[in-house]
Motif scaffolding. Structure first.
Motif, PDB file in Angstrom:
ATOM      1  N   ARG A  37       9.753  18.666  16.820  1.00 10.82           N
ATOM      2  CA  ARG A  37       8.537  17.956  16.386  1.00 10.82           C
ATOM      3  C   ARG A  37       8.470  17.882  14.859  1.00 10.82           C
ATOM      4  NH1 ARG A  37       4.455  20.135  20.623  1.00 10.82           N
ATOM      5  NH2 ARG A  37       4.243  18.280  21.905  1.00 10.82           N
ATOM      6  N   ALA A  38       8.916  18.945  14.228  1.00 11.91           N
ATOM      7  CA  ALA A  38       8.854  19.015  12.768  1.00 11.91           C
ATOM      8  C   ALA A  38       9.786  17.991  12.111  1.00 11.91           C
ATOM      9  CB  ALA A  38       9.223  20.416  12.296  1.00 11.91           C
ATOM     10  N   LEU A  39      10.746  17.467  12.892  1.00 12.76           N
ATOM     11  CA  LEU A  39      11.696  16.490  12.355  1.00 12.76           C
ATOM     12  C   LEU A  39      11.085  15.098  12.215  1.00 12.76           C
ATOM     13  CD1 LEU A  39      14.935  17.562  14.252  1.00 12.76           C
ATOM     14  CD2 LEU A  39      14.296  18.096  11.890  1.00 12.76           C
ATOM     15  N   GLY A  40       9.902  14.893  12.771  1.00 12.51           N
ATOM     16  CA  GLY A  40       9.244  13.602  12.591  1.00 12.51           C
ATOM     17  C   GLY A  40       9.153  12.776  13.852  1.00 12.51           C
ATOM     18  N   ASP A  41       9.395  11.476  13.724  1.00 14.32           N
ATOM     19  CA  ASP A  41       9.233  10.474  14.788  1.00 14.32           C
ATOM     20  C   ASP A  41       9.806  10.953  16.123  1.00 14.32           C
ATOM     21  OD1 ASP A  41       8.871   8.220  16.274  1.00 14.32           O
ATOM     22  OD2 ASP A  41      10.372   7.014  15.215  1.00 14.32           O
ATOM     23  N   LEU A  42       8.925  11.132  17.128  1.00 20.61           N
ATOM     24  CA  LEU A  42       9.343  11.647  18.420  1.00 20.61           C
ATOM     25  C   LEU A  42      10.016  10.595  19.297  1.00 20.61           C
ATOM     26  CD1 LEU A  42       6.322  13.950  19.364  1.00 20.61           C
ATOM     27  CD2 LEU A  42       8.448  14.536  18.195  1.00 20.61           C
ATOM     28  N   SER A  43       9.743   9.312  19.054  1.00 23.63           N
ATOM     29  CA  SER A  43      10.292   8.267  19.926  1.00 23.63           C
ATOM     30  C   SER A  43      11.810   8.177  19.863  1.00 23.63           C
ATOM     31  CB  SER A  43       9.661   6.913  19.609  1.00 23.63           C
ATOM     32  OG  SER A  43      10.027   6.520  18.292  1.00 23.63           O
ATOM     33  N   GLU A  44      12.396   8.512  18.720  1.00 23.90           N
ATOM     34  CA  GLU A  44      13.853   8.442  18.586  1.00 23.90           C
ATOM     35  C   GLU A  44      14.446   9.811  18.257  1.00 23.90           C
ATOM     36  OE1 GLU A  44      15.115   5.338  15.970  1.00 23.90           O
ATOM     37  OE2 GLU A  44      13.641   3.938  16.755  1.00 23.90           O
ATOM     38  N   ASN A  45      13.780  10.849  18.675  1.00 22.30           N
ATOM     39  CA  ASN A  45      14.188  12.208  18.341  1.00 22.30           C
ATOM     40  C   ASN A  45      14.931  12.810  19.533  1.00 22.30           C
ATOM     41  OD1 ASN A  45      14.210  15.013  17.885  1.00 22.30           O
ATOM     42  ND2 ASN A  45      12.389  14.881  16.580  1.00 22.30           N
ATOM     43  N   ALA A  46      16.250  12.816  19.476  1.00 20.75           N
ATOM     44  CA  ALA A  46      17.080  13.304  20.584  1.00 20.75           C
ATOM     45  C   ALA A  46      16.841  14.793  20.849  1.00 20.75           C
ATOM     46  CB  ALA A  46      18.554  13.048  20.287  1.00 20.75           C
ATOM     47  N   GLU A  47      16.663  15.569  19.784  1.00 17.71           N
ATOM     48  CA  GLU A  47      16.431  17.003  19.960  1.00 17.71           C
ATOM     49  C   GLU A  47      15.142  17.259  20.738  1.00 17.71           C
ATOM     50  OE1 GLU A  47      17.176  15.634  16.985  1.00 17.71           O
ATOM     51  OE2 GLU A  47      19.037  16.615  16.355  1.00 17.71           O
ATOM     52  N   TYR A  48      14.109  16.479  20.424  1.00 17.67           N
ATOM     53  CA  TYR A  48      12.831  16.624  21.115  1.00 17.67           C
ATOM     54  C   TYR A  48      12.976  16.288  22.598  1.00 17.67           C
ATOM     55  CZ  TYR A  48       7.996  15.818  22.506  1.00 17.67           C
ATOM     56  OH  TYR A  48       6.792  15.851  23.158  1.00 17.67           O
ATOM     57  N   HIS A  49      13.641  15.171  22.897  1.00 18.80           N
ATOM     58  CA  HIS A  49      13.807  14.759  24.297  1.00 18.80           C
ATOM     59  C   HIS A  49      14.667  15.756  25.069  1.00 18.80           C
ATOM     60  CE1 HIS A  49      11.582  11.052  23.868  1.00 18.80           C
ATOM     61  NE2 HIS A  49      12.234  10.836  22.727  1.00 18.80           N
ATOM     62  N   ALA A  50      15.709  16.296  24.430  1.00 16.14           N
ATOM     63  CA  ALA A  50      16.557  17.292  25.081  1.00 16.14           C
ATOM     64  C   ALA A  50      15.763  18.568  25.364  1.00 16.14           C
ATOM     65  CB  ALA A  50      17.772  17.606  24.211  1.00 16.14           C
ATOM     66  N   ALA A  51      14.940  18.981  24.425  1.00 21.41           N
ATOM     67  CA  ALA A  51      14.131  20.190  24.605  1.00 21.41           C
ATOM     68  C   ALA A  51      13.091  19.991  25.702  1.00 21.41           C
ATOM     69  CB  ALA A  51      13.461  20.579  23.290  1.00 21.41           C
ATOM     70  N   LYS A  52      12.476  18.814  25.756  1.00 19.70           N
ATOM     71  CA  LYS A  52      11.486  18.525  26.810  1.00 19.70           C
ATOM     72  C   LYS A  52      12.167  18.495  28.186  1.00 19.70           C
ATOM     73  CE  LYS A  52       7.574  17.664  26.393  1.00 19.70           C
ATOM     74  NZ  LYS A  52       6.428  18.576  26.501  1.00 19.70           N
ATOM     75  N   GLU A  53      13.380  17.964  28.242  1.00 18.53           N
ATOM     76  CA  GLU A  53      14.126  17.943  29.508  1.00 18.53           C
ATOM     77  C   GLU A  53      14.481  19.367  29.931  1.00 18.53           C
ATOM     78  OE1 GLU A  53      18.277  16.140  31.202  1.00 18.53           O
ATOM     79  OE2 GLU A  53      17.109  14.866  29.861  1.00 18.53           O
ATOM     80  N   ALA A  54      14.899  20.198  28.983  1.00 16.30           N
ATOM     81  CA  ALA A  54      15.205  21.596  29.278  1.00 16.30           C
ATOM     82  C   ALA A  54      13.951  22.319  29.776  1.00 16.30           C
ATOM     83  CB  ALA A  54      15.768  22.290  28.040  1.00 16.30           C
ATOM     84  N   GLN A  55      12.806  21.994  29.171  1.00 15.22           N
ATOM     85  CA  GLN A  55      11.542  22.603  29.587  1.00 15.22           C
ATOM     86  C   GLN A  55      11.214  22.205  31.036  1.00 15.22           C
ATOM     87  OE1 GLN A  55       7.897  21.135  27.739  1.00 15.22           O
ATOM     88  NE2 GLN A  55       7.129  23.239  27.630  1.00 15.22           N
ATOM     89  N   SER A  56      11.395  20.948  31.349  1.00 13.13           N
ATOM     90  CA  SER A  56      11.133  20.465  32.702  1.00 13.13           C
ATOM     91  C   SER A  56      12.043  21.163  33.716  1.00 13.13           C
ATOM     92  CB  SER A  56      11.336  18.946  32.756  1.00 13.13           C
ATOM     93  OG  SER A  56      11.221  18.485  34.075  1.00 13.13           O
ATOM     94  N   HIS A  57      13.310  21.266  33.376  1.00 13.19           N
ATOM     95  CA  HIS A  57      14.273  21.929  34.266  1.00 13.19           C
ATOM     96  C   HIS A  57      13.897  23.403  34.458  1.00 13.19           C
ATOM     97  CE1 HIS A  57      18.068  23.104  36.098  1.00 13.19           C
ATOM     98  NE2 HIS A  57      18.146  24.073  35.185  1.00 13.19           N
ATOM     99  N   ASN A  58      13.577  24.082  33.366  1.00 11.71           N
ATOM    100  CA  ASN A  58      13.233  25.502  33.432  1.00 11.71           C
ATOM    101  C   ASN A  58      11.977  25.722  34.273  1.00 11.71           C
ATOM    102  OD1 ASN A  58      13.808  28.290  32.445  1.00 11.71           O
ATOM    103  ND2 ASN A  58      11.753  28.074  31.594  1.00 11.71           N
ATOM    104  N   GLU A  59      10.939  24.914  34.038  1.00  6.87           N
ATOM    105  CA  GLU A  59       9.690  25.090  34.788  1.00  6.87           C
ATOM    106  C   GLU A  59       9.885  24.774  36.279  1.00  6.87           C
ATOM    107  OE1 GLU A  59       7.065  26.661  33.520  1.00  6.87           O
ATOM    108  OE2 GLU A  59       8.283  26.805  31.717  1.00  6.87           O
ATOM    109  N   GLY A  60      10.737  23.796  36.575  1.00  7.73           N
ATOM    110  CA  GLY A  60      11.051  23.495  37.973  1.00  7.73           C
ATOM    111  C   GLY A  60      11.724  24.673  38.652  1.00  7.73           C
ATOM    112  N   ARG A  61      12.664  25.310  37.950  1.00  7.79           N
ATOM    113  CA  ARG A  61      13.361  26.474  38.502  1.00  7.79           C
ATOM    114  C   ARG A  61      12.405  27.658  38.645  1.00  7.79           C
ATOM    115  NH1 ARG A  61      16.913  28.406  42.049  1.00  7.79           N
ATOM    116  NH2 ARG A  61      17.909  30.295  41.289  1.00  7.79           N
TER     117      ARG A  61
END
Length: 158
Positions: A37-61
């Motif tokens: 988030r600190a890197l700025g624009d979230l729409s094109e932020n690959a790190e943010y999307h990867a972290a959100k996907e990891a969060q989704s996977h972790n919470e599902g497990r």
């Protein structure tokens, strides 16, 4: 909901994974999201999307583990005995075609790992073995075709 049989060791492994995911992974992912988030624009932020996907996977497990733990029927294999094969048995088999020896323990689905010699109670080989004893022959239909095994040992150990 149906109870799921599981060994004491398998239940402990589920609890350990749940604890790790809740206390370690969850915190690591939250930190990664904050940094992205600190890197700025979230729409094109690959790190943010990867972290959100990891969060989704972790919470599902986490939800999956909580469900398995709540439905677990813990069976202490060290307290079992007998000459017939049932849940928890460690079974020594001889392949009647190749004379190769194999040893399997019949365990609950969440802890099954064929490479470690643990087969699920719902697997074709376990279903064929239940109720058999030393000297019995079992026919198992596998993806590679039919197999015939002789039961040469049955024991119950924790």
């Amino acid at each position: 909901m149906d109870k799921v049989p599981i060994t004491v060791r398998g239940f402990a492994a589920l609890e350990e994974e749940l604890k790790h995911r809740q206390q370690v992974e969850r915190q690591r992912i939250i930190q990664a999201i904050a940094e992205a988030r600190a890197l700025g624009d979230l729409s094109e932020n690959a790190e943010y999307h990867a972290a959100k996907e990891a969060q989704s996977h972790n919470e599902g497990r986490v939800l999956e583990l909580e469900s398995m733990i709540s439905r677990a029927e813990i069976i202490d294999v060290s307290k079992l005995s007998g000459s017939k094969i049932k849940f928890g048995a460690t079974v020594k088999l001889v392949d009647e075609d190749t004379e190769e020896e194999k040893t399997y323990q019949i365990v609950g689905e969440p802890e099954a790992d064929v490479r470690s010699g643990r087969v699920s109670i719902t697997s074709p080989i376990a279903r064929a073995l239940i109720g058999k004893g030393v000297g019995d022959t079992v026919e198992v239909t596998t993806p590679g075709g039919g197999k015939s095994y002789e039961v040469v040992g049955v024991e119950y150990r924790g």
